[in-house]
Design an enzyme around this catalytic site. Structure first.
Site: not given
Length: 295
Positions: A18-19, A126
């Protein structure tokens, strides 16, 4: 980004789906920060919105990473956070294994973060050693809330890095029902890792991980089956020799999610709390593992 400059020696400190997380300095005063830049195409991703929402809701808790600022960096959403130098994985996936006092300390601090999150109706989804950060004084800062979200009756099953994934998340299908107990399973798996000095539920394929999960968690400790006892002794020998760790771990690594310890119950465990006082020598040993100095 004119206000911040990337560290020339180690600009990237984290990278995922995601980045990217950069190590940056404020050009006006030299202060170090972590800058998480989310990939952004035509629209802002749901994960970015969720992380921003959750970090804002959880802002100020001592064991959760603090969101300091949010702005656009060209076409990316940038989140500014304090720079925290270490990941828990460096302290626990090593030999010699971490002292019991540190295992109790980091697990209680992590439970403190989870208790607050769960009380706010938020699941991390997570929790892994790489997402549990450590300051120079070994204070836990739970980070990477890209998969975190508010409780919902039906949620995606494609969450949690596999070695820390609760058995209910191995079910077939795209969505399912689960609770904050998935985070507590992850914490139990991390405790096992710390005691064994390795990733206990590592597997090259999903079914291998699940087989290990079933071998360790499918029967109560009172079970006298010799085959099961041998399996546990082989897979987690250090844990099986430590009554305190074994007692806590097997109250978290439980197939039935309703039987797992809650974060509040772990925080209230007087025996476990009594083990969390580290000596200066133990702190030094853990910090050396974090920085890679094992001399």
């Amino acid at each position: 980004m004119e206000k911040y400059r990337k560290d020339p020696l180690r600009p990237i400190i984290g990278q995922g789906n995601y980045g990217v997380v950069y190590r940056v300095r404020d050009v006006s005063n030299g202060q170090e920060y972590a800058l998480k830049c989310h990939k952004c195409a035509d629209v802002i991703e749901d994960t970015t919105v969720r992380e921003l929402s959750c970090l804002t809701a959880l802002r100020g808790h001592p064991n959760i990473i603090l969101l300091l600022d949010c702005f656009m960096d060209e076409d990316r959403v940038a989140m500014l956070m304090p720079y925290v130098p270490f990941e828990l994985t460096k302290a626990i996936h090593c030999k010699p294994t971490a002292p019991l006092s540190f295992v109790a300390s980091f697990s209680l601090q992590t439970a403190n973060a989870l208790e607050y999150m769960h009380r706010q109706g938020i699941l991390h989804r997570d929790l892994t050693p790489s997402n549990v950060l450590l300051t120079a004084d070994l204070t836990v800062k739970v980070g990477d809330l890209g998969l975190a979200r508010q409780f919902s009756k039906r949620m995606s099953l494609c969450v949690v890095t596999e070695p820390y994934r609760a058995p209910e998340l191995f079910a077939d299908g795209e969505v399912g029902e689960y609770t904050c107990a998935v985070d507590m399973w992850s914490l139990g798996a991390i405790i096992l890792d710390a005691k064994e000095g390795m990733v206990v539920f590592a597997g090259t394929q999903q079914y291998n991980t699940l087989n290990k999960v079933m071998a360790l968690a499918s029967t109560d400790l009172s079970e006298e089956a010799e085959e099961l006892k041998i399996s546990r002794r082989e897979m987690i020998p250090n844990t099986m020799r430590c009554e305190s760790t074994k007692r806590i771990a097997f109250r978290l690594i439980v197939l039935g999610h309703q039987k797992r310890l809650t974060a509040r119950e772990l925080l209230d465990d007087e025996e476990w709390k009594g083990l969390a006082c580290m000596t200066d020598q133990e702190r030094t040993a853990v910090l050396r593992q974090c920085i890679g100095d094992t001399k």
